[in-house]
Design a protein around this motif. Structure first.
Motif, PDB file in Angstrom:
ATOM      1  N   ALA A 263      25.188 -53.404  -2.814  1.00 26.95           N
ATOM      2  CA  ALA A 263      23.895 -53.987  -3.172  1.00 26.95           C
ATOM      3  C   ALA A 263      23.200 -54.606  -1.967  1.00 26.95           C
ATOM      4  CB  ALA A 263      24.091 -55.032  -4.269  1.00 26.95           C
ATOM      5  N   ILE A 264      23.931 -55.406  -1.195  1.00 28.33           N
ATOM      6  CA  ILE A 264      23.307 -56.048  -0.039  1.00 28.33           C
ATOM      7  C   ILE A 264      23.007 -55.030   1.055  1.00 28.33           C
ATOM      8  CG2 ILE A 264      25.464 -56.670   1.133  1.00 28.33           C
ATOM      9  CD1 ILE A 264      22.223 -58.784   0.927  1.00 28.33           C
ATOM     10  N   GLY A 265      23.817 -53.978   1.153  1.00 26.59           N
ATOM     11  CA  GLY A 265      23.523 -52.925   2.122  1.00 26.59           C
ATOM     12  C   GLY A 265      22.197 -52.252   1.834  1.00 26.59           C
ATOM     13  N   ALA A 266      21.957 -51.958   0.559  1.00 27.60           N
ATOM     14  CA  ALA A 266      20.691 -51.337   0.168  1.00 27.60           C
ATOM     15  C   ALA A 266      19.509 -52.262   0.405  1.00 27.60           C
ATOM     16  CB  ALA A 266      20.758 -50.922  -1.303  1.00 27.60           C
ATOM     17  N   VAL A 267      19.647 -53.519  -0.011  1.00 32.98           N
ATOM     18  CA  VAL A 267      18.558 -54.490   0.148  1.00 32.98           C
ATOM     19  C   VAL A 267      18.256 -54.724   1.628  1.00 32.98           C
ATOM     20  CG1 VAL A 267      17.905 -56.904  -0.215  1.00 32.98           C
ATOM     21  CG2 VAL A 267      18.983 -55.607  -2.064  1.00 32.98           C
ATOM     22  N   THR A 268      19.290 -54.827   2.436  1.00 34.11           N
ATOM     23  CA  THR A 268      19.099 -55.058   3.872  1.00 34.11           C
ATOM     24  C   THR A 268      18.382 -53.892   4.530  1.00 34.11           C
ATOM     25  OG1 THR A 268      21.128 -56.396   3.934  1.00 34.11           O
ATOM     26  CG2 THR A 268      20.286 -55.563   6.028  1.00 34.11           C
ATOM     27  N   ALA A 269      18.814 -52.678   4.233  1.00 29.89           N
ATOM     28  CA  ALA A 269      18.160 -51.499   4.814  1.00 29.89           C
ATOM     29  C   ALA A 269      16.712 -51.407   4.355  1.00 29.89           C
ATOM     30  CB  ALA A 269      18.927 -50.234   4.420  1.00 29.89           C
ATOM     31  N   LEU A 270      16.463 -51.757   3.101  1.00 32.96           N
ATOM     32  CA  LEU A 270      15.094 -51.733   2.582  1.00 32.96           C
ATOM     33  C   LEU A 270      14.189 -52.663   3.393  1.00 32.96           C
ATOM     34  CD1 LEU A 270      13.898 -51.772  -1.065  1.00 32.96           C
ATOM     35  CD2 LEU A 270      13.113 -53.583   0.445  1.00 32.96           C
ATOM     36  N   PHE A 271      14.587 -53.911   3.551  1.00 32.22           N
ATOM     37  CA  PHE A 271      13.715 -54.867   4.240  1.00 32.22           C
ATOM     38  C   PHE A 271      13.634 -54.593   5.739  1.00 32.22           C
ATOM     39  CE2 PHE A 271      14.303 -57.419   0.362  1.00 32.22           C
ATOM     40  CZ  PHE A 271      12.975 -57.752   0.127  1.00 32.22           C
ATOM     41  N   LEU A 272      14.713 -54.089   6.322  1.00 32.57           N
ATOM     42  CA  LEU A 272      14.671 -53.753   7.746  1.00 32.57           C
ATOM     43  C   LEU A 272      13.685 -52.618   8.010  1.00 32.57           C
ATOM     44  CD1 LEU A 272      15.717 -54.145  10.617  1.00 32.57           C
ATOM     45  CD2 LEU A 272      17.609 -52.593  10.068  1.00 32.57           C
ATOM     46  N   THR A 273      13.730 -51.575   7.185  1.00 31.64           N
ATOM     47  CA  THR A 273      12.787 -50.465   7.376  1.00 31.64           C
ATOM     48  C   THR A 273      11.366 -50.890   7.041  1.00 31.64           C
ATOM     49  OG1 THR A 273      13.272 -49.634   5.128  1.00 31.64           O
ATOM     50  CG2 THR A 273      14.532 -48.704   6.955  1.00 31.64           C
ATOM     51  N   TRP A 274      11.222 -51.789   6.094  1.00 25.81           N
ATOM     52  CA  TRP A 274       9.890 -52.305   5.760  1.00 25.81           C
ATOM     53  C   TRP A 274       9.280 -53.003   6.973  1.00 25.81           C
ATOM     54  CZ3 TRP A 274       9.342 -54.564   0.169  1.00 25.81           C
ATOM     55  CH2 TRP A 274       7.987 -54.529  -0.216  1.00 25.81           C
ATOM     56  N   ILE A 314      25.779 -56.525   7.389  1.00 27.40           N
ATOM     57  CA  ILE A 314      25.887 -55.997   8.754  1.00 27.40           C
ATOM     58  C   ILE A 314      25.762 -54.477   8.750  1.00 27.40           C
ATOM     59  CG2 ILE A 314      27.424 -55.736  10.735  1.00 27.40           C
ATOM     60  CD1 ILE A 314      28.559 -58.536   9.992  1.00 27.40           C
ATOM     61  N   CYS A 315      26.445 -53.828   7.822  1.00 29.45           N
ATOM     62  CA  CYS A 315      26.390 -52.363   7.766  1.00 29.45           C
ATOM     63  C   CYS A 315      25.001 -51.869   7.374  1.00 29.45           C
ATOM     64  CB  CYS A 315      27.439 -51.843   6.784  1.00 29.45           C
ATOM     65  SG  CYS A 315      29.143 -51.986   7.377  1.00 29.45           S
ATOM     66  N   GLY A 316      24.295 -52.628   6.528  1.00 28.10           N
ATOM     67  CA  GLY A 316      22.933 -52.251   6.160  1.00 28.10           C
ATOM     68  C   GLY A 316      21.984 -52.262   7.338  1.00 28.10           C
ATOM     69  N   ILE A 317      22.222 -53.148   8.292  1.00 25.46           N
ATOM     70  CA  ILE A 317      21.426 -53.167   9.527  1.00 25.46           C
ATOM     71  C   ILE A 317      21.845 -52.047  10.459  1.00 25.46           C
ATOM     72  CG2 ILE A 317      20.943 -54.489  11.634  1.00 25.46           C
ATOM     73  CD1 ILE A 317      21.215 -57.039   9.959  1.00 25.46           C
ATOM     74  N   VAL A 318      23.148 -51.955  10.668  1.00 26.79           N
ATOM     75  CA  VAL A 318      23.677 -51.022  11.663  1.00 26.79           C
ATOM     76  C   VAL A 318      23.378 -49.574  11.295  1.00 26.79           C
ATOM     77  CG1 VAL A 318      25.817 -50.118  12.665  1.00 26.79           C
ATOM     78  CG2 VAL A 318      25.445 -52.589  12.522  1.00 26.79           C
ATOM     79  N   VAL A 319      23.427 -49.237  10.000  1.00 31.70           N
ATOM     80  CA  VAL A 319      23.215 -47.840   9.637  1.00 31.70           C
ATOM     81  C   VAL A 319      21.808 -47.376  10.008  1.00 31.70           C
ATOM     82  CG1 VAL A 319      22.422 -48.205   7.249  1.00 31.70           C
ATOM     83  CG2 VAL A 319      23.665 -46.125   7.846  1.00 31.70           C
TER      84      VAL A 319
END
Length: 430
Positions: A263-274, A314-319
């Motif tokens: 869940a946090i991986g998805a949310v993190t990637a979402l806001f980072l790409t936003w 961390i993985c949500g950012i790194v990916v």
């Protein structure tokens, strides 16, 4: 002596404990079988993700590769791989187990064979997405055979028998459900394959510009991610390898940690790409969930919920950063982000166990010893996967070749490799 007669001869307290132990043993076997079925279903998830993230003209080819990973993996791991991974005495200085007993037969261990078989198939199918759209089907079958028969079982034998002959087990290495053993091994084999086969036509321009080749159906990709997310509860939860009593509590903890990280991986990637792109990116968000799942797999039984949250974050950012780096800097074409999701985040998640493990982690007063062991164990398995897959793929490249012709790639692998198409609109009906 039957079970009831045995019970009658025991003291009441002993008889009750014997009955409880027998029930827990049966529950454990049942849970492993159910978990294995969930992991089996993940193959459908991989098929949908890879199909949705790539061109429609290659959808049938991806279906064939994924079903062959499962079919070949089931056969070769049963005949050879399981014995190399879990067989007799260690040989070659602890490099592998003696595969003296081929075509494994042991009725008391069928459930473990099934569970490990679907794990093996998962490691193999990671390669499929990274080489989509230009890899010969015949050549792909060769690397699938070698991965399931030899590469994956060898590295798995270094830890998962959990005995004093598994050298990484002796060091205290932790990979609860396979962030490295399954995902990083498959991910870095995929990196080698993608590098050797080269990028898809049109991916990189003559002046080094990076062109986006969009997937044809994000709906399929999203459905695949949902299936993988579901299957991961079996992937990680089943790796407790027991159920009943304290093990039931442990399984619940593993499943919660798995869900939190995804869940946090998805949310993190979402806001980072936003923030980076101005809009929330769909495919990156989906890969963020998968990155969290891969990352937590090593330590899902060894960290608490806050550790799972941190690893998934961390993985949500790194990916996201890794997909960009591999695509734009290394110029390695990975259509689905498999190398970043499985390889990079598999390695990262394994190492982070040394930071967040509640017993032995840096943040819990354990010093840097466990962190060093995690790094050594993961990099050793990755090094083996890279070396072995390079040797195999280089030989294949120099003999029968890895890549289809330019005409075949442009017109699609479905037609030229399989004589059909995944999508049919009736226009060619006679």
């Amino acid at each position: 002596m039957n079970f009831m007669a045995y019970m009658l001869l025991q003291e009441p307290a002993d008889a009750v404990q014997t009955a409880v132990d027998a029930i827990n043993a049966d529950l454990g076997i049942l849970w492993i079988i159910i978990a294995a079925i969930l992991v089996f279903f993940m193959q459908a998830g991989f098929t949908l993700v890879e199909t949705g993230f790539t061109s429609a003209k290659n959808a049938g080819n991806i279906i064939m590769k994924n079903i062959m990973d499962l079919a070949i993996g089931s056969l070769m791991f049963w005949v050879v791989g399981y014995s190399i991974m879990y067989g007799g005495e260690s040989i070659l200085g602890g490099f592998m187990r003696n595969p003296a007993e081929l075509a494994f037969f042991n009725q008391d261990d069928w459930h473990n064979l099934f569970f490990q078989t679907v794990f093996c198939a998962t490691a193999a199918t990671i390669v499929s997405g990274a080489v989509a759209g230009r890899f010969k089907f015949s050549s792909y079958l060769i690397i699938s055979v070698v991965l399931t028969t030899f590469i994956y079982p060898v590295s798995g034998s270094w830890l998962w028998p959990f005995d004093d002959q598994a050298w990484l087990n002796n060091l205290g290495f932790i990979d609860f459900a396979g962030s490295t053993i399954v995902h990083a091994v498959g991910g870095f084999a995929a990196l080698v394959a993608a590098k050797l086969v080269g990028p898809r036509i049109g991916k990189y321009g003559p002046n080094g510009e990076v062109n986006v080749i969009r997937g044809h159906n994000l709906l399929l990709g999203a459905l695949g991610v949902f299936i993988l997310w579901l299957g991961w509860f079996g992937f990680n939860g089943g790796s407790q390898l027991a159920f009943g009593g304290e093990n039931s509590i442990a399984v619940g903890k593993v499943i919660i940690n798995t869900n939190i990280a995804a869940a946090i991986g998805a949310v993190t990637a979402l806001f980072l790409t936003w923030m980076r792109y101005g809009k929330p990116d769909i495919s990156m968000t989906l890969n963020g969930a998968l990155a969290g799942l891969v990352g937590i797999t090593a330590g899902c039984g060894n960290v608490d919920a806050f550790g799972a949250l941190a690893i998934g974050f961390i993985c949500g950012i790194v990916v996201v950063l890794s997909i960009e780096f591999i695509d734009k800097k290394l110029k390695i074409d990975d259509p689905v982000g498999a190398v970043s999701v499985h390889g990079v985040c598999g390695f990262l998640g394994t190492v982070l166990v040394g930071v967040f493990a509640t017993e032995g982690g840096v943040l819990y007063g354990g010093g840097f010893g466990q962190l060093g062991v995690q790094f050594l164990g993961s990099i050793s398995m990755i090094g083996w996967a890279v070396l072995a897959s390079f040797i195999v793929l280089f030989i294949v490249k120099k003999t029968i070749g890895l890549r289809v012709s330019e005409k075949e790639e442009i017109e699609g692998l479905d037609v030229h490799e399989h004589g059909t198409a995944a999508y049919y609109n009736g226009e060619d009906e006679e």
